[in-house]
Design an enzyme around this catalytic site. Sequence first.
Site, short mmCIF file in Angstrom:
data_model
loop_
_atom_site.label_atom_id
_atom_site.label_comp_id
_atom_site.label_asym_id
_atom_site.label_seq_id
_atom_site.Cartn_x
_atom_site.Cartn_y
_atom_site.Cartn_z
N THR A 163 57.42 -68.96 -61.75
CA THR A 163 57.01 -70.22 -62.37
C THR A 163 57.97 -71.36 -62.03
O THR A 163 57.56 -72.53 -62.04
CB THR A 163 56.94 -70.06 -63.90
OG1 THR A 163 58.20 -69.58 -64.38
CG2 THR A 163 55.85 -69.08 -64.28
N CYS A 164 59.22 -71.04 -61.74
CA CYS A 164 60.17 -72.10 -61.41
C CYS A 164 59.81 -72.79 -60.10
O CYS A 164 60.22 -73.93 -59.86
CB CYS A 164 61.59 -71.54 -61.34
SG CYS A 164 61.81 -70.27 -60.08
N MET A 165 59.04 -72.10 -59.25
CA MET A 165 58.64 -72.67 -57.97
C MET A 165 57.14 -72.92 -57.90
O MET A 165 56.61 -73.27 -56.84
CB MET A 165 59.06 -71.72 -56.82
CG MET A 165 60.55 -71.50 -56.71
SD MET A 165 61.46 -73.03 -56.38
CE MET A 165 60.84 -73.44 -54.75
#
Length: 773
Positions: A740-742
């Site tokens: 989710t961070c990317m």
Amino acid sequence: MNVKHYHLLIQHLVLRSDLKNKHQTMNMILKNQSKLSVQVLESLDLSVMVKQLGVDFDSNFKSIVSFLGVLANDTASTERVLDVLFKLLNMYQLPTDVASSPGDDASDSDDDDEEEMVVDRISYQFDCLHDIFKRCDNTSTYCHISSIVYLLITKFNRSVIQTPPIRWLCFRAGFVQWLWEYITTKRVSGVFSSGSALCITKMSEHKSLTNQEYQDLIPVISVFSSLFYEYLRSSHDADILDEDFIFSLGSLQSLCRISRSLAVHLTYMDLIAVQPHKTLNLRSAFTNRHINIPGSIAESGLTLSAGDWVFCWSSLTRLTLELYNRDSRVGILPNKEDWLAGTTIQNIGKENVGVFIDPLSVPHLSLNTIKELYVLNSLPFIVPFQKRVSVFHDILDEDALLERGGHSTWTSSSNTIKATIRRDYIYEDAYAQLTESIAPNLKHKIVVQLVNYVGLDEAGVDGGGLFREFLSSFLTEAFNPNRGFFIETDGLLHPNPAASRLYPDYQKHYFFIGRLLGKAIYEKLLVDIPLASYFLHKLLGGQADVNQLRALDPNMYRNILSLRGYSDSTLADLCLYFTISDNILGNTTTIELKPGGSQIPVTRSNLIEYIHLVADYRLNRQIRVPFRNFAEGFYSILSAEWLRMFNYSEFQALISGSAQDVDLSDLKENTVYHGSYTAEHPTIQMFWEIVEEMSTEQHHKLLAFVTSIDRTPLLGFKALNPLFAIHSAGAEDRLPTASTCMNLLKLPEFSDKELMKKRLTYVIESGAGFELS
């Protein structure tokens, strides 16, 4: 008793300082009231009388006005009385301590006591008008009364609107309706005939009127806007659509559209211009306007002053904004696009948004740019939301560029904030390492090293993705009701009044949480934090009132409004006093809503005050300290001026994204592929076929799985940072996972559509995301 005798009585009344003799003289006049006539008034030379009185005129003003009230005993004399009253008010000056007191600027609840004192002092001066207004309450005198009200609110302190005589007029349905009828039926010929166009039609088409037409309309528009605004402010949302409301629903819809058109007309007339670069405070620049009256108008003999135009514009835009806010809560207009005025922002962009950051940075602004600044500041809702978001993002980009010294990326490690965060202590570690004393400027780049649950540093370098994941996780934890800073009502979050009992340093925590939410918006990071509408409204600078109580406690809102239908005997049976009970962590405390409230029973005469004090306590007083600290932290990152162009629901969209359905074509067009994947790869084509077959709810769950939030970016998926991406994850014997961070979906190379559908549906329905990767 002849005219000469009356002159002697008047002279005796106004010149004698002995109060007893004044009363005796007034009694003589009252006894002969039936013999008084308009002849007496017409023979009075006011200028001579005032000159004779000299400094005593102001001190005898109330007595003179009281005498005028005695003479208003028929239609002819009533109109003459009002003419005389208008002349007297033109000569009269308020005492210095009243005239210099702040009136319209005291919006913060902390200034309520000072504002109330100002109103009390002005009320003392003008309470003598009440009797005249009551005696003259008929349609034949409304034009005269309108002129008097306009003189009062423009010549004297604007707080005069809160005095009993003017408040009484606010609630005279006939008078307010007459004002609106005058505005909407006046024709360009200056008469109420059917042979010419309506003035408001020309104004809505951005066509100018003649000088005389403006002179006739501008004061009436100002009076109507001021009085109806106060009427609206005193009305509950539940009353707006009631059949007993001062305007029917159809008339109210027409009023919304016309007020918007008139406000836009005045804004784009070339009559009002501001030079915001002359002050470092943009709001002050808009408030303290620099007025330009074009030579062509000034030379043509237009008698309206610059102040007249500004007062009309500010009163009308304030009313229009109030109507818009009511519409957003109760639904006056059937179509929200009715507020749009065909107006867009064409002159404000990356080259001049610096005026929102530092007005001195833009040495010259074109007239069209100035007008657009006016619109964004006072009538933002006439501009499409997407365009306002675009301007807001341009402001953020410009500010970030200035923070980086003009460089496209951070070039110095000295401006980088480093934090080591344990996954199972995200809140505690962030609070220990990112407070203002350690990291004074959170606009700088933050690099995060995550530590896993067994105490080992996680592999990888933070290129921005880890920070975004950390910030999203931190805010989710900070706003979690189990932590104690916020509580939940109907799925919406707001400050917990009991937080001070849970955390001795709770003020610092609220400041810190506000800072981090501001940082999320600054970085354009969407987070799933649904905040209560009253809390958002306060954060935007509004004062929460009884109409926002529904968002805090729907049951209390319904119950407290139901009291309005009770008789005095029923209220007495309820044994209500001006107190409220607080239950904090099981301890019940009785709070007085006003000094001596425990001894003041609630009756029909003071019920409205009781309702508003209860709402004020719950929405403002009870959370004043935590809210203030949260707001200070939030606005240490963002400027209040940048957010002034949004209302509370749009503000929520800035935090959490758009609630509209996922635009699959937009998502597909703005998706990038990594590894062996391309747009033509068989697995990718199967993926999009499966997505198109999903339900709307599943589309949002897919977004949440990949990006951690189920809402679409405000400017579409092209604005998602990083872009939505799909990476090849090897053989099909694995489950799809996500970083989710990317914003990255790791999709195995499935060759069977049914298998892909089954596994993809399983993972998005499970609610899992980053932890699966």
